[in-house]
Scaffold this active site. Structure first.
Site, mmCIF file in Angstrom:
data_model
loop_
_atom_site.group_PDB
_atom_site.id
_atom_site.type_symbol
_atom_site.label_atom_id
_atom_site.label_comp_id
_atom_site.label_asym_id
_atom_site.label_seq_id
_atom_site.Cartn_x
_atom_site.Cartn_y
_atom_site.Cartn_z
ATOM 1 N N ALA A 113 -32.860 43.157 61.448
ATOM 2 C CA ALA A 113 -31.676 43.163 60.577
ATOM 3 C C ALA A 113 -32.068 43.223 59.115
ATOM 4 O O ALA A 113 -31.434 43.920 58.313
ATOM 5 C CB ALA A 113 -30.835 41.919 60.856
ATOM 6 N N ASP A 114 -33.114 42.494 58.737
ATOM 7 C CA ASP A 114 -33.523 42.490 57.333
ATOM 8 C C ASP A 114 -33.970 43.876 56.888
ATOM 9 O O ASP A 114 -33.682 44.307 55.761
ATOM 10 C CB ASP A 114 -34.630 41.463 57.095
ATOM 11 C CG ASP A 114 -35.822 41.627 58.041
ATOM 12 O OD1 ASP A 114 -35.698 42.326 59.079
ATOM 13 O OD2 ASP A 114 -36.882 41.039 57.756
ATOM 14 N N ARG A 115 -34.626 44.612 57.769
ATOM 15 C CA ARG A 115 -35.127 45.935 57.409
ATOM 16 C C ARG A 115 -33.975 46.924 57.245
ATOM 17 O O ARG A 115 -33.966 47.726 56.301
ATOM 18 C CB ARG A 115 -36.121 46.417 58.467
ATOM 19 C CG ARG A 115 -37.312 45.465 58.620
ATOM 20 C CD ARG A 115 -38.255 45.880 59.713
ATOM 21 N NE ARG A 115 -39.074 47.023 59.304
ATOM 22 C CZ ARG A 115 -39.997 47.558 60.083
ATOM 23 N NH1 ARG A 115 -40.205 47.072 61.300
ATOM 24 N NH2 ARG A 115 -40.721 48.584 59.654
ATOM 25 N N ASN A 117 -38.136 34.641 59.403
ATOM 26 C CA ASN A 117 -39.012 33.837 60.249
ATOM 27 C C ASN A 117 -39.523 32.583 59.556
ATOM 28 O O ASN A 117 -39.770 31.563 60.206
ATOM 29 C CB ASN A 117 -40.208 34.687 60.703
ATOM 30 C CG ASN A 117 -39.817 35.740 61.711
ATOM 31 O OD1 ASN A 117 -39.349 35.426 62.797
ATOM 32 N ND2 ASN A 117 -39.987 36.998 61.360
ATOM 33 N N THR A 118 -39.693 32.637 58.241
ATOM 34 C CA THR A 118 -40.241 31.501 57.505
ATOM 35 C C THR A 118 -39.164 30.724 56.763
ATOM 36 O O THR A 118 -39.146 29.493 56.796
ATOM 37 C CB THR A 118 -41.310 31.979 56.497
ATOM 38 O OG1 THR A 118 -42.335 32.682 57.208
ATOM 39 C CG2 THR A 118 -41.933 30.793 55.768
ATOM 40 N N THR A 167 -43.150 37.079 56.126
ATOM 41 C CA THR A 167 -44.104 36.582 57.119
ATOM 42 C C THR A 167 -44.987 37.734 57.588
ATOM 43 O O THR A 167 -46.203 37.606 57.710
ATOM 44 C CB THR A 167 -43.361 35.969 58.304
ATOM 45 O OG1 THR A 167 -42.454 34.970 57.814
ATOM 46 C CG2 THR A 167 -44.337 35.326 59.280
ATOM 47 N N THR A 186 -67.528 30.691 46.914
ATOM 48 C CA THR A 186 -66.819 30.945 48.170
ATOM 49 C C THR A 186 -65.336 31.222 47.939
ATOM 50 O O THR A 186 -64.769 32.170 48.500
ATOM 51 C CB THR A 186 -66.972 29.745 49.122
ATOM 52 O OG1 THR A 186 -68.361 29.570 49.427
ATOM 53 C CG2 THR A 186 -66.208 29.972 50.419
ATOM 54 N N ILE A 205 -34.811 30.615 55.294
ATOM 55 C CA ILE A 205 -33.447 31.125 55.282
ATOM 56 C C ILE A 205 -32.959 31.059 53.844
ATOM 57 O O ILE A 205 -33.052 30.014 53.195
ATOM 58 C CB ILE A 205 -32.515 30.312 56.189
ATOM 59 C CG1 ILE A 205 -33.008 30.332 57.637
ATOM 60 C CG2 ILE A 205 -31.083 30.861 56.119
ATOM 61 C CD1 ILE A 205 -32.143 29.544 58.595
ATOM 62 N N ASP A 253 -41.546 45.079 52.091
ATOM 63 C CA ASP A 253 -41.018 43.711 52.082
ATOM 64 C C ASP A 253 -42.148 42.750 52.433
ATOM 65 O O ASP A 253 -42.684 42.766 53.538
ATOM 66 C CB ASP A 253 -39.879 43.588 53.092
ATOM 67 C CG ASP A 253 -39.125 42.270 52.960
ATOM 68 O OD1 ASP A 253 -39.609 41.360 52.246
ATOM 69 O OD2 ASP A 253 -38.050 42.142 53.570
#
Length: 259
Positions: A110-112, A9-10, A134, A188, A12, A131
């Site tokens: 697919a990645d999993r 998602n973030t 994202t 902070t 390639i 993993d």
């Protein structure tokens, strides 16, 4: 050589693997479904040249993607510039070859699935694969190599984005391992880092404990993803870190098809 492509998602990730599945080179680019095959080709041509290679050195391509809109241009890239018909992980000849023992097998990313293939090959027995992408995913693979299910949690950067985006005065901070294990912040930024970092550690510890109880047998904890190393400094959450787990899984999947 094999060009393995992990489209997340973030980012390639493109990686070159030799016949022994050793990673010769790897490159990362931001995921943009609008990016054309020609744009990928120009970028990869330059990177291949830096390694002393050309497009002719690539004779096979395999792709795993969780971004359906990105797949077409990656397939065109393989066909047009590498003269290769790409294998798509989980489809056709590149079917998983493992049991997806869940209610909706078709919905498994697919990645999993690729991570589970690699984890079982590298570390036989029951395992929990975490993993850090994202989203942060926890996947359970049993001693037979079957995928049993898992957990999806917001990624640490998503959590920080939500915190900063929903408040008026909190600044954006960098995600990094704190200098100390103290959790009482004196300003902070330190308070935010303690909340994000140690809060995330507590979540991971708690979920690992619950998963191990549910599995009921000893299970190795395997971490992957770019942010996994953040938690090495102050914790012993993982039995091992495999930074290239997805790429190695793609290589193993290709090797199975090519055998």
């Amino acid at each position: 050589m094999l060009l393995a492509v992990d489209a997340g998602n973030t980012n390639i990730v493109f990686a070159l693997l030799d016949d022994d599945l050793r990673i010769r080179a790897r490159w990362r680019i931001a995921t943009d479904p609008r990016r054309t095959a020609d744009e990928y080709a120009v970028w990869l041509h330059q990177l291949l040249s830096l390694e002393g290679l050309t497009v002719q050195d690539v004779d096979a391509v395999i792709v795993a993607t969780v971004v359906p809109r990105a797949l077409h241009n990656l397939e065109v890239l393989a066909q047009k510039y590498f003269r290769a018909e790409p294998l798509v992980a989980g489809r056709g000849r590149a079917a998983w070859g493992i049991e997806l023992d869940v209610e909706e097998p078709a919905s498994v990313g697919a990645d999993r699935a690729v991570n589970v293939i690699a984890a079982h090959a590298l570390h036989p027995g029951d395992a929990i694969v975490i993993d850090f992408g994202t989203a942060t995913t926890f996947d359970v693979v049993d001693w037979t190599g079957a995928y049993k299910g898992g957990i999806i949690a917001p990624g640490i950067n998503l959590s920080l984005d939500a915190l900063v985006g929903a408040t008026a005065k909190l600044p954006r901070i960098a995600i990094e391992a704190p200098e100390t294990t103290a959790v009482i912040g004196r300003n902070t930024q330190d308070q935010m880092l303690a909340g994000i970092y140690w809060g995330y550690v507590a979540m991971i510890e708690g979920l690992i404990a619950r998963l191990k109880t549910e599995i009921g047998r000893p299970a190795k904890v395997i971490a992957t993803g770019g942010l996994a190393v953040l938690f090495e400094k102050h914790t012993s959450l993982f039995d091992t870190i495999e930074p290239d787990l997805t790429i190695r899984g793609l290589g193993l999947l290709y090797q199975r098809v090519d055998a």
